[in-house]
Enzyme design. Structure first.
Site, PDB file in Angstrom:
ATOM      1  N   HIS A 136      56.884 -25.956  82.536  1.00 52.74           N
ATOM      2  CA  HIS A 136      57.301 -24.589  82.218  1.00 52.74           C
ATOM      3  C   HIS A 136      58.418 -24.587  81.178  1.00 52.74           C
ATOM      4  CE1 HIS A 136      59.964 -21.087  82.907  1.00 52.74           C
ATOM      5  NE2 HIS A 136      58.813 -20.447  82.883  1.00 52.74           N
ATOM      6  N   TYR A 191      58.951  -6.830  43.621  1.00 54.95           N
ATOM      7  CA  TYR A 191      59.745  -7.962  44.115  1.00 54.95           C
ATOM      8  C   TYR A 191      60.533  -7.593  45.365  1.00 54.95           C
ATOM      9  CZ  TYR A 191      63.932  -5.858  42.009  1.00 54.95           C
ATOM     10  OH  TYR A 191      64.964  -5.012  41.701  1.00 54.95           O
ATOM     11  N   LYS A 250      42.813 -15.561  78.545  1.00 54.28           N
ATOM     12  CA  LYS A 250      42.165 -16.531  79.427  1.00 54.28           C
ATOM     13  C   LYS A 250      40.699 -16.164  79.653  1.00 54.28           C
ATOM     14  CE  LYS A 250      44.845 -18.187  82.592  1.00 54.28           C
ATOM     15  NZ  LYS A 250      45.739 -17.886  83.702  1.00 54.28           N
ATOM     16  N   GLY A 264      67.271   0.504  48.501  1.00 55.54           N
ATOM     17  CA  GLY A 264      68.387   0.051  49.337  1.00 55.54           C
ATOM     18  C   GLY A 264      68.067   0.458  50.762  1.00 55.54           C
TER      19      GLY A 264
HETATM   20  C1  PEP Z   1      71.238  -1.048  50.803  1.00 57.92           C
HETATM   21  O1  PEP Z   1      71.807  -0.011  51.124  1.00 57.92           O
HETATM   22  O2  PEP Z   1      70.139  -1.392  51.243  1.00 57.92           O
HETATM   23  C2  PEP Z   1      71.901  -1.989  49.885  1.00 57.92           C
HETATM   24  C3  PEP Z   1      71.288  -3.076  49.474  1.00 57.92           C
HETATM   25  O3  PEP Z   1      73.172  -1.729  49.544  1.00 57.92           O
HETATM   26  P1  PEP Z   1      74.433  -2.017  50.482  1.00 57.92           P
HETATM   27  O4  PEP Z   1      73.944  -2.813  51.648  1.00 57.92           O
HETATM   28  O5  PEP Z   1      75.388  -2.763  49.642  1.00 57.92           O
HETATM   29  O6  PEP Z   1      74.876  -0.643  50.823  1.00 57.92           O
END
Ligand code: PEP
Ligand code: MG
Length: 904
Positions: free
Chosen positions: A451, A876, A22, A790
């Site tokens: 609001h 990716y 503000k 993962g």
């Molecule tokens: C991960 O661990 O990020 C993964 C993609 O494998 P999952 O979730 O199947 O263990």
């Protein structure tokens, strides 16, 4: 010496962190020469000092005195002077907008003497006493913490005693009497008189604004909006201008475009003879800007001119607060306005057409979470409908739920899993918890800027407001529309895009944006009205631009041909993760069980042979659906126990059979099975025999999968197709594990290729989901053609959090205590888990400069994480099919943000 106070002539719009939104924008408007009442801003730094030490820095009081004197000299009036008083407003304003969360006190400087001076100077007794009663009311509630009802009940009593419905029908005598009642209430609740000294009022109000930063509702709002709790608020002290000086005065809020739909053209609410929060509180129903044009064409014209100037200057939708004092327009606030998701896309696209912004800027003005909101289903227009009434379409969406009439009930019912719609006469900031819990919000009073509407839009929650026919009675917990009564618990449906309110649960259908995403523009335009068509075209335009800009490719996590087909239509450039275990759960689970428990090589080979055919069919179908695009097949990963019968159930079954004195082959088999299950039982199965370990310890298991995949690929090749599969090994911690699997896989690929007379090759890579893998990535890269992070397991193992348990046991408390502002399973923990990703990416590329890097944990579809992966240089992201459009958009935004950051 720290400078805590800035005059409005000193700052600008880029100083939000210091002056709050503000304050920064008031300074900017002052700089633009717009009619802003003079004033000054106390910095957020002063607030932080106050909160840290429990009192304002001594220097602040001195700087306020200097700024106040300058203001007084400029205007030729003194704060609270008995003849011609200067009055000021004290308003909060943090760096991030927190609508209605913090405090405001108007008319500071009025007391028993200056109220008379104000009456004389304005020639309007009623106005002066109305302003005084407002001061005591606001000051009493906000600064002295007296319950608001004490004042509002007294006001209602005064109105009913007189037989009038509206505040404006109270005359001077009534208001003078009210002031006496209010002052008595202050004495009764605080044991002391309402402070008469203007400077004391000012200092107390400033402290109260500082304190309001830490109210429960403000903390809750910030947690939800992920605004850091330590920022503090600025305080704006602004010369009062009066909208309550009779019918040629008034106050209003306006948007330079419609914040609900994005339609071009000014939109606003105006209340004649009113002050401050009257408009947004929804106490009286408001007039439109067109009505204002009739009432006061000169001010209306000037207002539109100012709004156009602001929009050109900010190059975005602005919202403003203004007051007209006896025909003179004053600007009290502006900011880049909140808007619905649909409006965000339409406005961004329109501003490009108007040559106000570039396509890159347009893309930075929309977000993946807004796109996700547009993908929500809507009410089925062809279904039979029981239309009750209509209100204003304040925040779009289709909400179905049981009617509840207060915030606490909304929360309680939602906690036990009910869908609820919060029905209120009007909402106030105390309703925040209920608004969060509810599927939708319905109010009887207030405009699109009330609001309820503003907060609901901010939360992306469905809201219909100002349904005037609705008579809400909190005591009996009912809402009436003519003879129809909605009782607490009755199901209702509200449409935030049309304002319609229906009795019962309406069926929902896909949104036009979802139809566009799955089937293209033409399909979504069939039967669409102008608004829908405009929205679909804007989304298409911005998503196409994001696709052109992004560096990150976008793949899907998909295990079946049906998921893969959906992913492909939503723009997937491949499958980044096929979790093959999903092909073996359900009916096929026993086949794996037989492999694991086989007593001899022959028994195991037989079980494996049965699996081979099924796997080959699965893979053929998947490769066919994704023909020409990469498909990453992950070898079996899940913990062993997922393939074995439940230990307790089996033990009970055996014990019961023994107790009954049963005998025979079934019991023998169960006993054998139980013994095996006991032998393989693990305390921490997620850290046990899973992933590559299961593969290496169960001869033939991975080999079967690789063979099935190779044969499926040969089948496709021989059919003239273009199968592109990649083999991914889970839970690798040491390069040796990967070498062992790789060697075997390469042998099988060569065998199958030779047997079919084709040449067959596939990248073989690994998940990086253990800290050791990340830290030894330079070695693992020797045996890997690609890494896929993962991040689910990597988060689990880095934090030592069991991913299946911790969200329900620990996270609520951790969020509350501020250990983190969002679950690290949702948004990548950049400092910890993200650091491992950076190390592994760097080390992997040091060994193998062109190693492909992707991510397939849940974070691959999370907007903030996608920006992190872009910055880290991954190739990716892979996510669930339904998150693909969000990932495409955010990957485009990430590329633009990175580019503008590097050119800055
Ligand atoms: C991960 O661990 O990020 C993964 C993609 O494998 P999952 O979730 O199947 O263990
Ligand atoms: Mg994993």
């Amino acid at each position: 010496m720290t400078k805590y106070v800035y005059d409005f002539t000193e700052g600008d719009k880029d100083q939000k962190d210091l002056l709050g939104g503000k304050g920064a924008n008031l300074a900017e408007m002052t700089k633009l020469g717009l009619p802003v009442p003079p004033g000054f801003t106390i910095t957020t730094e002063a607030c932080r000092e106050y909160l840290a030490h429990g009192s304002a820095p001594g220097e602040l009081r001195v700087q306020v005195t200097m700024a106040l004197r300058q203001l007084e000299d400029h205007l030729g009036r003194r704060l609270g002077d008995r003849h011609d008083p200067l009055l000021v407003s004290v308003r909060s304003g943090a760096a991030f907008s927190m609508p209605g969360m913090m405090e405001t006190v108007l008319n500071i400087g009025l007391n028993d003497a200056s109220v008379k001076g104000l009456a004389e100077e304005s020639g309007d007794d009623r106005f002066a006493w109305d302003s005084y009663r407002r001061l005591i009311q606001m000051f009493g509630k906000t600064v002295l913490e007296i319950p608001g009802e004490v004042f509002s009940d007294a006001l209602d009593k005064a109105k009913s005693a007189k037989g009038v419905a509206s505040d404006v029908d109270l005359d001077v005598d009534d208001l003078q009497a009210l002031v006496t009642v209010f002052k008595d209430a202050v004495r009764q609740h605080c044991g002391q008189d309402f402070p008469q000294h203007p400077r004391e009022q000012l200092d107390m109000a400033i402290d109260a604004v500082f304190d309001s930063w830490n109210t429960d509702r403000a903390r809750l709002y910030r947690r939800r909006e992920r605004i850091p709790q330590h920022l503090g608020t600025a305080v704006n002290i602004c010369t009062m201008v009066f909208g309550n000086l009779g019918s040629s005065s008034g106050t209003g809020v306006a948007f330079t475009r419609d914040p609900a739909t994005g339609r071009t053209g000014a939109y606003g609410d105006y209340l004649a003879n009113a002050q401050g929060e009257d408009v947004v509180a929804g106490i009286r129903n408001t007039l439109s800007l067109d009505d204002l044009k009739e009432l006061d064409p000169k001010s209306h014209k000037q207002l539109l001119k100012v709004m156009r100037r602001l929009e050109t200057h900010y190059r975005d939708l602005c919202d403003i607060e203004f007051t007209i004092e006896r025909g003179t327009l004053w600007m009290l606030q502006t900011r880049v306005g909140k808007r619905t998701a649909a409006a965000a896309f339409r406005i961004a696209s329109t501003l490009v057409d108007e040559n106000l912004i570039t396509m890159d800027e347009a893309l930075s003005r929309v977000s993946g979470s807004q796109l996700a909101l547009l993908m929500f289903p809507q009410f089925d227009r062809s279904a039979p409908r029981d239309l009750l009434t209509k209100g204003m379409a304040a925040s779009p969406g289709a909400a179905v739920g049981r009617a509840v009439f207060d915030s606490a009930t909304a929360k309680a019912w939602a906690d036990r899993g009910e869908h609820v719609v919060l029905v209120r006469r009007e909402t106030n900031p105390d309703d925040l918890e209920g608004m969060i819990a509810a599927n939708g919000i319905l109010t009887a009073r207030g405009g699109k800027t009330s609001h309820a509407a503003v907060v609901a839009r901010g939360m992306g929650k469905t809201c219909v407001c100002g349904a005037e026919e609705l008579d809400v009675d909190n005591t009996s917990r009912t809402a009436r529309i003519g003879s129809i009564v909605i009782n607490e618990g009755d199901e209702i449906s509200i449409d935030g895009s049309t304002g319609e309110i229906f009795l019962g649960a309406m069926p929902v259908v896909p949104s036009p944006v979802e139809t566009y995403l799955e089937s293209g523009v033409e399909a979504a335009l069939v039967g669409a009205d102008d608004e829908t068509a405009g929205l679909v075209r804007a989304v298409d335009r911005l998503l196409t631009h994001a696709d052109a800009r992004r560096r990150l490719a976008v793949r899907a996590n998909a295990d079946t041909a049906a998921d893969a087909a959906r992913a492909r239509s939503l723009g997937a450039q491949g499958i980044g993760l096929c979790r093959t275990e999903h092909m073996f759960l359900g009916d096929r689970r026993v086949l794996i069980e037989r492999v694991i428990l086989a007593g001899s090589a022959a028994e195991r080979d037989e079980a494996l042979a049965a699996l081979l055919t099924l796997q080959r069919e699965d893979f053929t179908e998947l490769l066919d659906t994704m023909d020409g695009l990469p498909v990453t097949i992950r070898l079996l990963d899940p913990p062993l126990h997922e393939f074995l019968p439940d230990r307790t159930e089996l033990a009970v079954k055996v014990a019961l059979a023994e107790a009954r004195g049963d005998s025979g082959p079934e019991l023998d088999a169960d006993r054998k099975l139980l013994a095996a299950v006991e032998r393989l039982h693990e305390s921490n199965p997620m850290l046990g025999l899973r992933g590559v370990r299961l593969g290496l310890l169960t001869p033939g298991l991975f080999a079967l999968q690789v063979r099935a995949l190779s044969e499926a690929a040969c089948h496709q090749l021989l059919a003239g197709k273009d199968p592109r599969f990649e083999i991914m090994v889970p839970l690798v911690g040491s390069v040796m594990e990967l070498h062992l699997v790789r060697d075997e896989a390469e042998r099988i690929l060569a065998d199958v290729a030779a047997a079919n007379g084709v040449s067959l090759s596939a990248p073989i890579g690994t998940m990086i989901e253990l800290p050791r893998a990340a830290l030894t990535a330079h070695r693992i890269a020797d045996a890997a053609d690609f890494f896929s992070f993962g991040t689910n397991d990597l988060t689990q193992t880095t934090w030592g959090f069991s991913r299946d348990d911790v969200e329900s046991t620990v996270f609520a408390a951790y969020l509350e205590k501020g250990v983190f502002t969002i679950s690290p399973f949702e948004t990548i923990d950049a400092d910890g888990v993200g650091r491992l990703v950076e190390i592994a990416a760097h080390e992997g590329r040091t060994t193998k400069p062109h190693i492909k890097l992707g991510v397939c944990g849940e974070h691959g579809g999370d907007p903030e994480s996608i920006h992190f992966f872009h910055r880290t240089g991954l190739d990716y992201v892979s996510c669930s099919p339904f998150r693909l459009p969000v990932a495409r958009l955010e990957a485009g935004r990430a590329a633009i943000t990175a580019r503008s950051a590097s050119s800055a």
